[in-house]
Design a protein around this motif. Sequence first.
Motif, PDB file in Angstrom:
ATOM      1  N   ALA A  66      41.917  20.006  28.087  1.00 27.52           N
ATOM      2  CA  ALA A  66      41.790  20.231  26.642  1.00 27.52           C
ATOM      3  C   ALA A  66      43.080  20.771  26.041  1.00 27.52           C
ATOM      4  CB  ALA A  66      40.626  21.188  26.373  1.00 27.52           C
ATOM      5  N   ASP A  67      44.196  20.554  26.709  1.00 29.94           N
ATOM      6  CA  ASP A  67      45.474  21.072  26.211  1.00 29.94           C
ATOM      7  C   ASP A  67      45.854  20.503  24.846  1.00 29.94           C
ATOM      8  OD1 ASP A  67      45.735  22.623  28.457  1.00 29.94           O
ATOM      9  OD2 ASP A  67      47.384  21.468  29.334  1.00 29.94           O
ATOM     10  N   GLU A  68      45.372  19.312  24.526  1.00 34.88           N
ATOM     11  CA  GLU A  68      45.716  18.696  23.243  1.00 34.88           C
ATOM     12  C   GLU A  68      45.034  19.388  22.062  1.00 34.88           C
ATOM     13  OE1 GLU A  68      46.216  15.883  26.541  1.00 34.88           O
ATOM     14  OE2 GLU A  68      44.491  17.046  25.879  1.00 34.88           O
ATOM     15  N   MET A  69      43.884  20.003  22.307  1.00 31.48           N
ATOM     16  CA  MET A  69      43.107  20.563  21.205  1.00 31.48           C
ATOM     17  C   MET A  69      43.887  21.577  20.364  1.00 31.48           C
ATOM     18  SD  MET A  69      39.371  22.355  21.124  1.00 31.48           S
ATOM     19  CE  MET A  69      39.953  24.032  21.222  1.00 31.48           C
ATOM     20  N   CYS A  98      36.852  17.936  23.940  1.00 32.72           N
ATOM     21  CA  CYS A  98      38.220  17.442  24.143  1.00 32.72           C
ATOM     22  C   CYS A  98      38.442  17.062  25.605  1.00 32.72           C
ATOM     23  CB  CYS A  98      39.235  18.507  23.708  1.00 32.72           C
ATOM     24  SG  CYS A  98      40.958  17.973  23.830  1.00 32.72           S
ATOM     25  N   SER A  99      37.916  17.847  26.506  1.00 32.88           N
ATOM     26  CA  SER A  99      38.157  17.579  27.931  1.00 32.88           C
ATOM     27  C   SER A  99      37.522  16.275  28.390  1.00 32.88           C
ATOM     28  CB  SER A  99      37.658  18.739  28.788  1.00 32.88           C
ATOM     29  OG  SER A  99      36.252  18.787  28.792  1.00 32.88           O
ATOM     30  N   SER A 100      36.503  15.820  27.689  1.00 29.73           N
ATOM     31  CA  SER A 100      35.844  14.572  28.087  1.00 29.73           C
ATOM     32  C   SER A 100      36.313  13.374  27.251  1.00 29.73           C
ATOM     33  CB  SER A 100      34.326  14.714  27.980  1.00 29.73           C
ATOM     34  OG  SER A 100      33.948  14.906  26.633  1.00 29.73           O
ATOM     35  N   CYS A 101      37.329  13.574  26.448  1.00 31.41           N
ATOM     36  CA  CYS A 101      37.808  12.536  25.547  1.00 31.41           C
ATOM     37  C   CYS A 101      38.408  11.346  26.299  1.00 31.41           C
ATOM     38  CB  CYS A 101      38.865  13.125  24.610  1.00 31.41           C
ATOM     39  SG  CYS A 101      39.532  11.935  23.448  1.00 31.41           S
ATOM     40  N   GLN A 102      38.120  10.171  25.810  1.00 25.04           N
ATOM     41  CA  GLN A 102      38.656   8.929  26.378  1.00 25.04           C
ATOM     42  C   GLN A 102      39.857   8.419  25.582  1.00 25.04           C
ATOM     43  OE1 GLN A 102      37.296   7.689  29.332  1.00 25.04           O
ATOM     44  NE2 GLN A 102      36.330   9.695  29.177  1.00 25.04           N
ATOM     45  N   SER A 103      40.291   9.169  24.564  1.00 28.42           N
ATOM     46  CA  SER A 103      41.390   8.721  23.697  1.00 28.42           C
ATOM     47  C   SER A 103      42.624   9.602  23.822  1.00 28.42           C
ATOM     48  CB  SER A 103      40.919   8.704  22.234  1.00 28.42           C
ATOM     49  OG  SER A 103      39.822   7.849  22.073  1.00 28.42           O
ATOM     50  N   LYS A 104      42.818  10.198  24.981  1.00 27.57           N
ATOM     51  CA  LYS A 104      43.945  11.130  25.164  1.00 27.57           C
ATOM     52  C   LYS A 104      45.297  10.476  24.908  1.00 27.57           C
ATOM     53  CE  LYS A 104      41.942  14.830  27.479  1.00 27.57           C
ATOM     54  NZ  LYS A 104      41.823  15.832  26.449  1.00 27.57           N
ATOM     55  N   ASP A 105      45.482   9.245  25.373  1.00 31.20           N
ATOM     56  CA  ASP A 105      46.772   8.572  25.167  1.00 31.20           C
ATOM     57  C   ASP A 105      47.056   8.392  23.678  1.00 31.20           C
ATOM     58  OD1 ASP A 105      47.288   8.425  27.881  1.00 31.20           O
ATOM     59  OD2 ASP A 105      46.505   6.385  28.083  1.00 31.20           O
ATOM     60  N   GLN A 106      46.036   7.975  22.933  1.00 25.77           N
ATOM     61  CA  GLN A 106      46.201   7.807  21.487  1.00 25.77           C
ATOM     62  C   GLN A 106      46.505   9.146  20.825  1.00 25.77           C
ATOM     63  OE1 GLN A 106      46.023   4.800  19.636  1.00 25.77           O
ATOM     64  NE2 GLN A 106      46.922   6.126  18.100  1.00 25.77           N
ATOM     65  N   CYS A 107      45.791  10.174  21.226  1.00 28.32           N
ATOM     66  CA  CYS A 107      45.985  11.511  20.670  1.00 28.32           C
ATOM     67  C   CYS A 107      47.413  11.999  20.924  1.00 28.32           C
ATOM     68  CB  CYS A 107      44.966  12.474  21.280  1.00 28.32           C
ATOM     69  SG  CYS A 107      45.052  14.163  20.657  1.00 28.32           S
ATOM     70  N   ARG A 108      47.864  11.884  22.159  1.00 25.18           N
ATOM     71  CA  ARG A 108      49.224  12.327  22.504  1.00 25.18           C
ATOM     72  C   ARG A 108      50.259  11.532  21.721  1.00 25.18           C
ATOM     73  NH1 ARG A 108      47.319  11.939  28.304  1.00 25.18           N
ATOM     74  NH2 ARG A 108      46.334  13.954  28.660  1.00 25.18           N
ATOM     75  N   HIS A 109      50.038  10.234  21.604  1.00 27.23           N
ATOM     76  CA  HIS A 109      50.959   9.388  20.844  1.00 27.23           C
ATOM     77  C   HIS A 109      51.020   9.849  19.391  1.00 27.23           C
ATOM     78  CE1 HIS A 109      51.888   5.954  18.211  1.00 27.23           C
ATOM     79  NE2 HIS A 109      52.815   5.697  19.120  1.00 27.23           N
ATOM     80  N   TYR A 123      39.101   8.665  16.091  1.00 20.95           N
ATOM     81  CA  TYR A 123      38.768   8.685  17.526  1.00 20.95           C
ATOM     82  C   TYR A 123      38.459  10.063  18.102  1.00 20.95           C
ATOM     83  CZ  TYR A 123      43.681  10.003  17.766  1.00 20.95           C
ATOM     84  OH  TYR A 123      44.879  10.630  17.572  1.00 20.95           O
ATOM     85  N   CYS A 124      38.759  11.122  17.412  1.00 18.97           N
ATOM     86  CA  CYS A 124      38.626  12.468  17.987  1.00 18.97           C
ATOM     87  C   CYS A 124      37.158  12.907  18.049  1.00 18.97           C
ATOM     88  CB  CYS A 124      39.433  13.460  17.163  1.00 18.97           C
ATOM     89  SG  CYS A 124      39.382  15.141  17.816  1.00 18.97           S
ATOM     90  N   ASN A 125      36.748  13.366  19.232  1.00 12.45           N
ATOM     91  CA  ASN A 125      35.389  13.892  19.407  1.00 12.45           C
ATOM     92  C   ASN A 125      35.138  15.121  18.530  1.00 12.45           C
ATOM     93  OD1 ASN A 125      34.990  11.986  21.421  1.00 12.45           O
ATOM     94  ND2 ASN A 125      35.415  13.401  23.094  1.00 12.45           N
ATOM     95  N   ASN A 126      36.212  15.785  18.112  1.00 14.45           N
ATOM     96  CA  ASN A 126      36.102  17.010  17.331  1.00 14.45           C
ATOM     97  C   ASN A 126      36.432  16.808  15.848  1.00 14.45           C
ATOM     98  OD1 ASN A 126      35.363  18.965  19.328  1.00 14.45           O
ATOM     99  ND2 ASN A 126      37.411  18.756  20.180  1.00 14.45           N
ATOM    100  N   ALA A 127      36.480  15.578  15.385  1.00 16.45           N
ATOM    101  CA  ALA A 127      36.914  15.308  14.010  1.00 16.45           C
ATOM    102  C   ALA A 127      36.083  16.073  12.974  1.00 16.45           C
ATOM    103  CB  ALA A 127      36.875  13.812  13.727  1.00 16.45           C
TER     104      ALA A 127
END
Length: 143
Positions: A66-69, A98-109, A123-127
């Motif tokens: 969940a580092d991206e959150m 966030c930890s179960s997110c399948q869109s991490k690459d998109q998020c990081r990009h 795409y964010c589970n937390n939108a």
Amino acid sequence: MTLNIADPVRHTMQQILSWFAQGFEASTETDVLANLDQAQIEALAEDCGLSPHQLLGLVKAGPHAADEMPQVMRALNIDPDEVDYQMRKLFRDMQIACSSCQSKDQCRHDLEAGTIGKTFVDYCNNAESLNSLRANPDLLMER
């Protein structure tokens, strides 16, 4: 400033050790959980306020899942420390999502590109939670 030839070597070695430590940390947590019986897993999950399935998923995702959150929160001008302080349960639930997110690459990009503020809702589970937090002036960072 003169660059000592040992500096790049030291930096590279520190990076490798960091990667190793992160991998060891994640494998150790998984190994510990694998050595518990079902009753112990259920008790641990209950203590954490999670289902056993959620607990197993979090452990498998690793300690940095969940580092991206907080990065997304900061990009949206939300103070993650304040949210953690004022709304601990919501913050934890957002970390789980966030930890179960399948869109991490998109998020990081999108974080790197500086476009996360426009794209996360797609795409964010937390939108929904993030938009709600953005509307609370007490949780915004000072600029």
